[in-house]
Design a protein around this motif. Structure first.
Motif, PDB file in Angstrom:
ATOM      1  N   GLY A   1       0.821  -1.205   0.000  1.00 39.79           N
ATOM      2  CA  GLY A   1       0.000   0.000   0.000  1.00 39.79           C
ATOM      3  C   GLY A   1       0.851   1.248   0.000  1.00 39.79           C
ATOM      4  O   GLY A   1       0.575   2.217  -0.696  1.00 39.79           O
ATOM      5  N   MET A   2       1.918   1.247   0.795  1.00 40.18           N
ATOM      6  CA  MET A   2       2.814   2.397   0.845  1.00 40.18           C
ATOM      7  C   MET A   2       3.507   2.583  -0.493  1.00 40.18           C
ATOM      8  O   MET A   2       3.672   3.702  -0.954  1.00 40.18           O
ATOM      9  CB  MET A   2       3.850   2.228   1.963  1.00 40.18           C
ATOM     10  N   MET A   3       3.925   1.472  -1.133  1.00 41.45           N
ATOM     11  CA  MET A   3       4.587   1.590  -2.428  1.00 41.45           C
ATOM     12  C   MET A   3       3.658   2.215  -3.453  1.00 41.45           C
ATOM     13  O   MET A   3       4.079   2.978  -4.292  1.00 41.45           O
ATOM     14  CB  MET A   3       5.058   0.224  -2.932  1.00 41.45           C
ATOM     15  N   SER A   4       2.374   1.882  -3.359  1.00 40.19           N
ATOM     16  CA  SER A   4       1.443   2.414  -4.354  1.00 40.19           C
ATOM     17  C   SER A   4       1.249   3.914  -4.193  1.00 40.19           C
ATOM     18  O   SER A   4       0.800   4.585  -5.109  1.00 40.19           O
ATOM     19  CB  SER A   4       0.096   1.684  -4.264  1.00 40.19           C
ATOM     20  N   MET A   5       1.617   4.469  -3.024  1.00 35.91           N
ATOM     21  CA  MET A   5       1.470   5.900  -2.812  1.00 35.91           C
ATOM     22  C   MET A   5       2.685   6.666  -3.308  1.00 35.91           C
ATOM     23  O   MET A   5       2.645   7.868  -3.442  1.00 35.91           O
ATOM     24  CB  MET A   5       1.253   6.189  -1.322  1.00 35.91           C
ATOM     25  N   HIS A   6       3.779   5.970  -3.556  1.00 35.33           N
ATOM     26  CA  HIS A   6       4.981   6.631  -4.037  1.00 35.33           C
ATOM     27  C   HIS A   6       4.799   7.074  -5.480  1.00 35.33           C
ATOM     28  O   HIS A   6       4.017   6.516  -6.229  1.00 35.33           O
ATOM     29  CB  HIS A   6       6.178   5.672  -3.973  1.00 35.33           C
ATOM     30  N   HIS A   7       5.585   8.061  -5.837  1.00 30.93           N
ATOM     31  CA  HIS A   7       5.646   8.497  -7.231  1.00 30.93           C
ATOM     32  C   HIS A   7       6.181   7.335  -8.060  1.00 30.93           C
ATOM     33  O   HIS A   7       7.141   6.692  -7.683  1.00 30.93           O
ATOM     34  CB  HIS A   7       6.603   9.690  -7.332  1.00 30.93           C
ATOM     35  N   HIS A   8       5.570   7.059  -9.154  1.00 33.83           N
ATOM     36  CA  HIS A   8       6.058   6.026 -10.065  1.00 33.83           C
ATOM     37  C   HIS A   8       6.361   6.714 -11.378  1.00 33.83           C
ATOM     38  O   HIS A   8       5.492   7.285 -11.998  1.00 33.83           O
ATOM     39  CB  HIS A   8       4.994   4.943 -10.255  1.00 33.83           C
ATOM     40  N   SER A   9       7.622   6.671 -11.785  1.00 30.83           N
ATOM     41  CA  SER A   9       8.017   7.322 -13.022  1.00 30.83           C
ATOM     42  C   SER A   9       7.299   6.664 -14.192  1.00 30.83           C
ATOM     43  O   SER A   9       7.275   5.454 -14.311  1.00 30.83           O
ATOM     44  CB  SER A   9       9.526   7.194 -13.223  1.00 30.83           C
ATOM     45  N   ASP A  10       6.701   7.462 -15.049  1.00 33.29           N
ATOM     46  CA  ASP A  10       6.015   6.905 -16.209  1.00 33.29           C
ATOM     47  C   ASP A  10       6.735   7.269 -17.503  1.00 33.29           C
ATOM     48  O   ASP A  10       6.181   7.182 -18.579  1.00 33.29           O
ATOM     49  CB  ASP A  10       4.551   7.330 -16.252  1.00 33.29           C
TER      50      ASP A  10
ATOM     51  N   PRO B   1      16.282   4.936   0.502  1.00 28.92           N
ATOM     52  CA  PRO B   1      15.950   6.089  -0.333  1.00 28.92           C
ATOM     53  C   PRO B   1      16.736   7.341   0.058  1.00 28.92           C
ATOM     54  O   PRO B   1      17.032   7.554   1.233  1.00 28.92           O
ATOM     55  CB  PRO B   1      14.451   6.288  -0.085  1.00 28.92           C
ATOM     56  N   THR B   2      17.062   8.144  -0.938  1.00 33.25           N
ATOM     57  CA  THR B   2      17.796   9.383  -0.691  1.00 33.25           C
ATOM     58  C   THR B   2      16.929  10.421   0.015  1.00 33.25           C
ATOM     59  O   THR B   2      17.459  11.383   0.556  1.00 33.25           O
ATOM     60  CB  THR B   2      18.319   9.985  -2.010  1.00 33.25           C
ATOM     61  N   ASP B   3      15.610  10.225   0.022  1.00 29.35           N
ATOM     62  CA  ASP B   3      14.712  11.172   0.700  1.00 29.35           C
ATOM     63  C   ASP B   3      14.493  10.790   2.168  1.00 29.35           C
ATOM     64  O   ASP B   3      13.551  11.224   2.795  1.00 29.35           O
ATOM     65  CB  ASP B   3      13.377  11.294  -0.042  1.00 29.35           C
ATOM     66  N   ARG B   4      15.390   9.949   2.699  1.00 24.33           N
ATOM     67  CA  ARG B   4      15.400   9.514   4.096  1.00 24.33           C
ATOM     68  C   ARG B   4      14.208   8.639   4.466  1.00 24.33           C
ATOM     69  O   ARG B   4      13.852   8.521   5.634  1.00 24.33           O
ATOM     70  CB  ARG B   4      15.488  10.709   5.043  1.00 24.33           C
ATOM     71  N   GLY B   5      13.593   8.036   3.474  1.00 24.80           N
ATOM     72  CA  GLY B   5      12.519   7.095   3.749  1.00 24.80           C
ATOM     73  C   GLY B   5      13.069   5.817   4.339  1.00 24.80           C
ATOM     74  O   GLY B   5      14.285   5.620   4.425  1.00 24.80           O
ATOM     75  N   LYS B   6      12.165   4.939   4.747  1.00 24.11           N
ATOM     76  CA  LYS B   6      12.562   3.647   5.299  1.00 24.11           C
ATOM     77  C   LYS B   6      13.214   2.798   4.209  1.00 24.11           C
ATOM     78  O   LYS B   6      12.855   2.920   3.034  1.00 24.11           O
ATOM     79  CB  LYS B   6      11.325   2.929   5.843  1.00 24.11           C
ATOM     80  N   PRO B   7      14.159   1.928   4.571  1.00 21.37           N
ATOM     81  CA  PRO B   7      14.786   1.061   3.571  1.00 21.37           C
ATOM     82  C   PRO B   7      13.729   0.245   2.807  1.00 21.37           C
ATOM     83  O   PRO B   7      12.739  -0.186   3.382  1.00 21.37           O
ATOM     84  CB  PRO B   7      15.681   0.144   4.411  1.00 21.37           C
TER      85      PRO B   7
ATOM     86  N   GLU C   1      20.973   4.330 -10.403  1.00 19.65           N
ATOM     87  CA  GLU C   1      20.721   5.442 -11.313  1.00 19.65           C
ATOM     88  C   GLU C   1      19.328   5.308 -11.917  1.00 19.65           C
ATOM     89  O   GLU C   1      19.040   5.860 -12.964  1.00 19.65           O
ATOM     90  CB  GLU C   1      21.789   5.497 -12.404  1.00 19.65           C
ATOM     91  N   ALA C   2      18.462   4.578 -11.233  1.00 15.86           N
ATOM     92  CA  ALA C   2      17.076   4.392 -11.670  1.00 15.86           C
ATOM     93  C   ALA C   2      16.208   5.442 -10.991  1.00 15.86           C
ATOM     94  O   ALA C   2      16.521   5.907  -9.896  1.00 15.86           O
ATOM     95  CB  ALA C   2      16.601   2.998 -11.284  1.00 15.86           C
TER      96      ALA C   2
ATOM     97  N   GLU D   1      10.310   7.478  -5.826  1.00 16.60           N
ATOM     98  CA  GLU D   1      10.920   8.604  -5.134  1.00 16.60           C
ATOM     99  C   GLU D   1      12.091   8.120  -4.289  1.00 16.60           C
ATOM    100  O   GLU D   1      12.009   7.086  -3.634  1.00 16.60           O
ATOM    101  CB  GLU D   1       9.890   9.284  -4.230  1.00 16.60           C
ATOM    102  N   GLY D   2      13.180   8.874  -4.321  1.00 17.95           N
ATOM    103  CA  GLY D   2      14.333   8.556  -3.497  1.00 17.95           C
ATOM    104  C   GLY D   2      15.218   7.454  -4.022  1.00 17.95           C
ATOM    105  O   GLY D   2      16.167   7.045  -3.349  1.00 17.95           O
ATOM    106  N   MET D   3      14.952   6.952  -5.214  1.00 17.38           N
ATOM    107  CA  MET D   3      15.743   5.853  -5.752  1.00 17.38           C
ATOM    108  C   MET D   3      17.021   6.350  -6.439  1.00 17.38           C
ATOM    109  O   MET D   3      18.085   5.754  -6.257  1.00 17.38           O
ATOM    110  CB  MET D   3      14.895   5.040  -6.737  1.00 17.38           C
ATOM    111  N   MET D   4      16.930   7.430  -7.204  1.00 15.91           N
ATOM    112  CA  MET D   4      18.082   7.947  -7.944  1.00 15.91           C
ATOM    113  C   MET D   4      19.195   8.334  -6.974  1.00 15.91           C
ATOM    114  O   MET D   4      19.000   9.131  -6.070  1.00 15.91           O
ATOM    115  CB  MET D   4      17.678   9.162  -8.786  1.00 15.91           C
TER     116      MET D   4
END
Length: 191
Positions: free
Chosen positions: A39-48, A102-108, A137-138, A142-145
């Motif tokens: 559920g939390m993953m579905s709330m994240h930005h997903h690059s399209d 994540p680089t945005d300090r989210g949970k691993p 580099e993906a 959010e927070g993956m790059m």
């Protein structure tokens, strides 16, 4: 209005607090945790973006071709498993499941599927080994790059970019990166 905003913020903090107890105070089961994480993953930005990494080669003889309609059997995002999708790209590469912070300090994020060879900094041409530490580099989430990650699994395969309509009534997803061949089933029809 202010009470409502405060209530929403408080609810968000509680949802993301990493507490292992459910609302009724009992320890969450593994299935409950997985459902919450989905559920939390579905709330994240997903690059399209349909843009593919430099050096990624189109598959010469993929099982599923651009335009094919497929059934998706992956649980990367809520509403994905069982969804009908359309192949928009097929590529030969190495697909990795990774654990990253994540680089945005989210949970691993544990065992994220999939990041490909061409989305890992200085990956070279040889497959990487499980346990190896890398920089992503993906930009799928959010927070993956630029995030530090550890390779969990490596699989030389054909990866697919797909469009699909989630089974949970969510908004259509375009250019989802990536689904591996074993996560798809037979074409329903060709378009």
């Amino acid at each position: 209005m202010n009470k409502r905003i405060v209530s929403l913020c408080l609810a968000a903090v509680l949802l993301t607090s990493g507490c292992d107890r459910g609302a009724n105070g009992h320890a969450e089961t593994a299935a409950e945790k997985e459902n919450a994480e989905m559920g939390m993953m579905s709330m994240h930005h997903h690059s399209d973006s349909g843009e593919v990494p430099k050096g990624l080669r189109e598959a010469e003889h993929p099982t599923y071709h651009v335009g094919d309609t497929v059934v998706i059997h992956a649980k990367h995002m809520a509403g994905m498993d069982g969804a009908t999708g359309k192949v928009v790209g097929a590529y030969n590469t190495v697909a990795y499941s990774v654990t990253y912070t994540p680089t945005d300090r989210g949970k691993p994020v544990r065992n994220h599927k999939w990041v490909i060879q061409e989305e890992i900094k200085d990956a070279g041409n040889q497959p990487l080994e499980p346990g190896q530490n890398v920089i992503l580099e993906a930009d799928h989430m959010e927070g993956m790059m630029g995030a530090q990650a550890t390779i969990e699994t490596a699989d030389r395969t054909t990866v697919y970019m797909v469009d699909y309509i989630p089974t949970n009534g969510g908004a259509p997803v375009t250019n989802h990166k990536w689904v591996v061949e074993r996560e798809l089933s037979e074409r329903l029809y060709k378009s």
